[in-house]
Design a protein around this motif. Sequence first.
Motif, mmCIF file in Angstrom:
data_model
loop_
_atom_site.group_PDB
_atom_site.id
_atom_site.type_symbol
_atom_site.label_atom_id
_atom_site.label_comp_id
_atom_site.label_asym_id
_atom_site.label_seq_id
_atom_site.Cartn_x
_atom_site.Cartn_y
_atom_site.Cartn_z
ATOM 1 N N ALA A 70 12.948 -0.992 59.198
ATOM 2 C CA ALA A 70 14.167 -0.488 59.851
ATOM 3 C C ALA A 70 14.121 -0.517 61.377
ATOM 4 O O ALA A 70 15.124 -0.194 62.022
ATOM 5 N N HIS A 71 12.977 -0.871 61.953
ATOM 6 C CA HIS A 71 12.956 -1.015 63.424
ATOM 7 C C HIS A 71 11.778 -1.847 63.908
ATOM 8 O O HIS A 71 10.629 -1.529 63.653
ATOM 9 N N THR A 72 12.099 -2.917 64.621
ATOM 10 C CA THR A 72 11.051 -3.678 65.286
ATOM 11 C C THR A 72 11.642 -4.456 66.456
ATOM 12 O O THR A 72 12.839 -4.359 66.748
ATOM 13 N N HIS A 73 10.762 -5.149 67.161
ATOM 14 C CA HIS A 73 11.155 -6.061 68.240
ATOM 15 C C HIS A 73 10.386 -7.347 67.905
ATOM 16 O O HIS A 73 9.278 -7.566 68.408
ATOM 17 N N ALA A 74 10.955 -8.175 67.027
ATOM 18 C CA ALA A 74 10.204 -9.269 66.403
ATOM 19 C C ALA A 74 9.477 -10.215 67.371
ATOM 20 O O ALA A 74 8.301 -10.525 67.159
ATOM 21 N N LEU A 219 19.445 3.408 68.769
ATOM 22 C CA LEU A 219 18.732 3.544 70.042
ATOM 23 C C LEU A 219 17.462 4.380 69.866
ATOM 24 O O LEU A 219 17.385 5.207 68.964
ATOM 25 N N HIS A 220 16.457 4.103 70.720
ATOM 26 C CA HIS A 220 15.240 4.922 70.712
ATOM 27 C C HIS A 220 15.615 6.315 71.238
ATOM 28 O O HIS A 220 16.286 6.410 72.258
ATOM 29 N N VAL A 221 15.157 7.365 70.554
ATOM 30 C CA VAL A 221 15.506 8.725 70.982
ATOM 31 C C VAL A 221 14.303 9.656 70.853
ATOM 32 O O VAL A 221 13.649 9.681 69.807
ATOM 33 N N ILE A 256 16.055 6.055 66.623
ATOM 34 C CA ILE A 256 14.741 5.475 66.359
ATOM 35 C C ILE A 256 13.674 6.420 66.917
ATOM 36 O O ILE A 256 13.796 6.873 68.065
ATOM 37 N N HIS A 257 12.678 6.718 66.138
ATOM 38 C CA HIS A 257 11.568 7.632 66.432
ATOM 39 C C HIS A 257 11.937 9.096 66.177
ATOM 40 O O HIS A 257 11.505 9.655 65.200
ATOM 41 N N GLY A 258 12.717 9.740 67.076
ATOM 42 C CA GLY A 258 13.017 11.155 66.872
ATOM 43 C C GLY A 258 11.745 11.942 66.644
ATOM 44 O O GLY A 258 11.593 12.648 65.647
HETATM 45 ZN ZN LIG Z 1 10.957 0.232 69.479
#
Ligand SMILES: [Zn+2]
Length: 444
Positions: A70-74, A219-221, A256-258
């Motif tokens: 569900a989240h990456t930066h390929a 978004l990263h939060v 993302i993260h939280g």
């Molecule tokens: Zn990230």
Amino acid sequence: MVSHEVDLMVIGGIVLTADQDWNIYEPGEVAVDGGAIVGLGSREEVERAYRGRERIDASGKLVMPGLINAHTHAPMTLFRGIADDLPLETWLHEYIWPAEAKWLSPDFVRLGTQLAAAEMIRSGTVLFCDMYFFEDDIAEACQEAGLRVVVGGALVDFPNANYKTPKEGLQYSEDLLRKWSDDSLVVPSVQPHSPYAASSELMQQGKALADQYDAPYLLHVSETRSEVRESIEKYGRTPVGRLADLDVLSPSTVAIHGVHLTDEDIELLAQYETGVVHCPESQLKLASGLTPVPKLLEAGVKVGLGTDSAASNNDLDMFGEMATAARVHKMIAGDPTAMPARQALSMATLEAARVLGLDDRLGSLEVGKRGDIIILDLDAPHLVPMYNVTSHLVYAAHSSDVRTVIIDGRVVMRDRELLTLDEGEIFARAREIARQIVASWGSN
Ligand SMILES: [Zn+2]
């Protein structure tokens, strides 16, 4: 009774649907036509109703939905291991952002995505949600690889290789939404980097754009303590509280993260039905803390799993992510019943699809859903005997047990042979880029 001819049948084996009721068929069978699952159930039943132009024998193997990252930066696979054992801010400001400023280009991103696609398909991932630059090239690379992707151009206030101004960034996002909205594999989204790298205005404009196209907004939060402290100093609000004030929290928003969340933050996420992506290995490695998953689940917040980038993880292996999530939350809670195997597996399948708003067509094996199926070998010493298939997947299976991968009804890996990517060429080009990066250090 006349049997219908379909494109593909996966025959025999244990079929773990990972659906809401956790149905398991043994032996089971899956019929796929036009990229969608049209028949599913006991072997006898499906065998009577369908005949396949192509038949894959899965006897003695495990058939299950492909995993969702569900989240990456390929493309950051090309920065794998470039700088490790550092705090997030130092890692980002002194290593990653300067390397990106120097090296990013459409070709770089395309190659990094191909490398990531090979790694993900090999480890049973059929969909990943990506935030980066030149996402149009990522979409094209995934389409060629036959890999499903959610693409989102990182929206930031500062100029970058992809665009010079936030306005151009928004335009780039809108172009993605226009171009890819009806694609069978690519789902366009809008992704401001974070509340500290995107202004309030940019986050709001991005949300309006996402809503206009009915697209996910991520978004990263609240990834680090210092991010939360600075937000409170500057705005008098936690990042989540600020996002609520800005009116950008919604069911299609994903935090993302939280990691560092107050009780009020968790209430807000639940109230707005905003999902969260937990990236345990990256969070552990950067020592940024850990998403309070059990608390979020208790509050009714959707949670999916992601790897984050190969520069902070350092792999894109969702089997590893499930295993880590299931173990680390037991330790944190001091309770071995916390985060059971089924929960960890759901967060990499159906729950991840729910977080991304794609659970109507992805995340489990069900009639009507897309044919995203993986087949695992069970003839390996670490998987014998097998009392419980779910616990085996989380506590014992390796990504290398994945034999065959089917995405949207198309076989992209058969018996560990990748059918859509030329690994020899990708490896050679990736090693050459790394050699150039290392050589550039010497000349500085
Ligand atoms: Zn990230």
